[in-house]
Design a protein around this motif. Sequence first.
Motif, PDB file in Angstrom:
ATOM      1  N   ARG A  64       0.813  -1.219   0.000  1.00 18.92           N
ATOM      2  CA  ARG A  64       0.000   0.000   0.000  1.00 18.92           C
ATOM      3  C   ARG A  64       0.845   1.268   0.000  1.00 18.92           C
ATOM      4  O   ARG A  64       0.503   2.252  -0.634  1.00 18.92           O
ATOM      5  CB  ARG A  64      -0.913   0.015   1.227  1.00 18.92           C
ATOM      6  N   LEU A 111      -0.915  -9.777   3.080  1.00 14.06           N
ATOM      7  CA  LEU A 111       0.005  -8.654   2.868  1.00 14.06           C
ATOM      8  C   LEU A 111       0.278  -7.983   4.216  1.00 14.06           C
ATOM      9  O   LEU A 111      -0.347  -8.325   5.224  1.00 14.06           O
ATOM     10  CB  LEU A 111      -0.609  -7.621   1.911  1.00 14.06           C
ATOM     11  N   LYS A 115      -3.611  -6.667   5.801  1.00  8.50           N
ATOM     12  CA  LYS A 115      -4.356  -6.703   4.538  1.00  8.50           C
ATOM     13  C   LYS A 115      -4.139  -8.037   3.835  1.00  8.50           C
ATOM     14  O   LYS A 115      -3.206  -8.783   4.165  1.00  8.50           O
ATOM     15  CB  LYS A 115      -3.862  -5.579   3.601  1.00  8.50           C
ATOM     16  N   CYS A 116      -5.005  -8.316   2.871  1.00 11.50           N
ATOM     17  CA  CYS A 116      -4.751  -9.453   1.998  1.00 11.50           C
ATOM     18  C   CYS A 116      -5.143  -9.069   0.581  1.00 11.50           C
ATOM     19  O   CYS A 116      -5.852  -8.083   0.361  1.00 11.50           O
ATOM     20  CB  CYS A 116      -5.483 -10.708   2.470  1.00 11.50           C
ATOM     21  N   LEU A 117      -4.631  -9.836  -0.364  1.00  8.61           N
ATOM     22  CA  LEU A 117      -4.895  -9.566  -1.772  1.00  8.61           C
ATOM     23  C   LEU A 117      -5.606 -10.771  -2.357  1.00  8.61           C
ATOM     24  O   LEU A 117      -5.088 -11.882  -2.318  1.00  8.61           O
ATOM     25  CB  LEU A 117      -3.564  -9.340  -2.495  1.00  8.61           C
ATOM     26  N   LYS A 118      -6.799 -10.536  -2.872  1.00  7.70           N
ATOM     27  CA  LYS A 118      -7.557 -11.621  -3.494  1.00  7.70           C
ATOM     28  C   LYS A 118      -7.511 -11.446  -5.012  1.00  7.70           C
ATOM     29  O   LYS A 118      -7.963 -10.426  -5.539  1.00  7.70           O
ATOM     30  CB  LYS A 118      -8.998 -11.604  -2.987  1.00  7.70           C
ATOM     31  N   VAL A 197      -2.754  -5.121 -10.420  1.00  7.29           N
ATOM     32  CA  VAL A 197      -1.373  -5.403 -10.003  1.00  7.29           C
ATOM     33  C   VAL A 197      -0.644  -6.224 -11.057  1.00  7.29           C
ATOM     34  O   VAL A 197      -1.260  -6.955 -11.836  1.00  7.29           O
ATOM     35  CB  VAL A 197      -1.293  -6.159  -8.650  1.00  7.29           C
ATOM     36  N   ASP A 272       1.994  -2.331  -8.087  1.00  8.34           N
ATOM     37  CA  ASP A 272       0.948  -1.526  -8.691  1.00  8.34           C
ATOM     38  C   ASP A 272       1.224  -1.323 -10.183  1.00  8.34           C
ATOM     39  O   ASP A 272       2.181  -0.639 -10.549  1.00  8.34           O
ATOM     40  CB  ASP A 272       0.888  -0.178  -7.950  1.00  8.34           C
ATOM     41  N   ALA A 376      -7.395  -7.409  -8.763  1.00  7.45           N
ATOM     42  CA  ALA A 376      -7.441  -8.011  -7.430  1.00  7.45           C
ATOM     43  C   ALA A 376      -8.150  -7.085  -6.453  1.00  7.45           C
ATOM     44  O   ALA A 376      -8.381  -5.908  -6.739  1.00  7.45           O
ATOM     45  CB  ALA A 376      -6.014  -8.287  -6.947  1.00  7.45           C
ATOM     46  N   LEU A 378      -8.004  -5.533  -2.562  1.00  7.97           N
ATOM     47  CA  LEU A 378      -7.181  -5.307  -1.375  1.00  7.97           C
ATOM     48  C   LEU A 378      -8.143  -5.258  -0.192  1.00  7.97           C
ATOM     49  O   LEU A 378      -8.932  -4.328  -0.069  1.00  7.97           O
ATOM     50  CB  LEU A 378      -6.442  -3.973  -1.544  1.00  7.97           C
TER      51      LEU A 378
END
Length: 391
Positions: A64, A111, A115-118, A197, A272, A376, A378
Amino acid sequence: MQVTSVEANLGFTRPGEVIADDDERGLKRAISRPLDAEFARHNEYRRCHIRDWSAPDQPALNFREMGFESISLAHNEPLQTLLAHIREAGEITPPEARQLRRHLRGSVFPLAHGKCLKLLHVAPEGLIMRKGGPNGLKVDPDVAMGEMNGHDVAINVHGDQDVRGTPLKQMMRGFAPWMFRHQTPGGSNSLSPLVLVNLWIPLQQITRPLALMDRRTLNAREHQLRYALPTESFLDRTEEMRMNDIWTFLHDDAQQWFFHSHMAHDQAYVFDTLGEPHGSFILPGEAVAERLYLQLQLLRKRLAAGEAVERPLAAVAELPADTTAPLRQAIESMANLVATAPVDKVGQPAVDVWLARAAEAMDSVVRKSLEMRVVALLLPNVWPFNRATRA
Ligand SMILES: [Fe+2]
């Protein structure tokens, strides 16, 4: 002892290439140049201090704020098997690309900062494999650049996509800046959980590693430039979408750069797509690796043809002090193979063993990586947000 940083050249836009942008966003632009033999002249190589983020006492990565982070792919065994196969083959086939997308779609990765990234959707366009030899050597000079294969490593620092430019503008009818989280000199969206991403998987990268900038150290207004990249040499697009709007960058001493000296495909970067500055570089010591690669190549060719050969003189000069440990090791094994080439055993079984070992040693210093664009989310790393929806 682990090398914690290296001094190396990164490629930036020359200040003389900057012009005012004409679309009233008050931004700067770099002049578009054809991707020909002259292309490199419009860049300047600047010496940068690039830190190995895997070394002790380096800051933890953070998508982030810094614009990039690493995720672990180690737990996914079928994916690891597939990646190992692509690495060995040195190319990716369309069925493998489909498999790769299937393995990743719906996956969730933790992350930093809770946080997580799907991963929702892996775009079919933009999934490419890159290969580059040590010190800029072209390892497959005869292979033509196709949609997925035959791509050299990126030599210039760039950001992959302008959220307000082609092709996102046409594909999303101008809604991309509202939908995607982004941070550009022309405006930001820090509210949307939807991100675009790059998933960048290093198949092997003890040479020509990727460098990424801590985005907090970028003065975007001054140093981020719009750039229209012609795509006809590698993408099949309509005339209106022929130019890709990306970003290039001017160098500044305040910019901080990171790389990883021994990252393999159990880890990947997410960064990013809409502006994170990144580019590959040549590590200290790669010139020696290139020389040994060429010596082994010549020895292999002659020995395989059953010709009499002479062993070249030992070529390992003193390596720069900041040669990374994995590169140093690879150089030592190549030097050892040159020194033990079976020049007096032409036609004997020992030659085959040596040929195989030499091919393996040469391959180990070729940078290979896969990259793809992923839509994705966040999200907070708590249930049910972090639930994977595997296909
Ligand atoms: Fe890129």
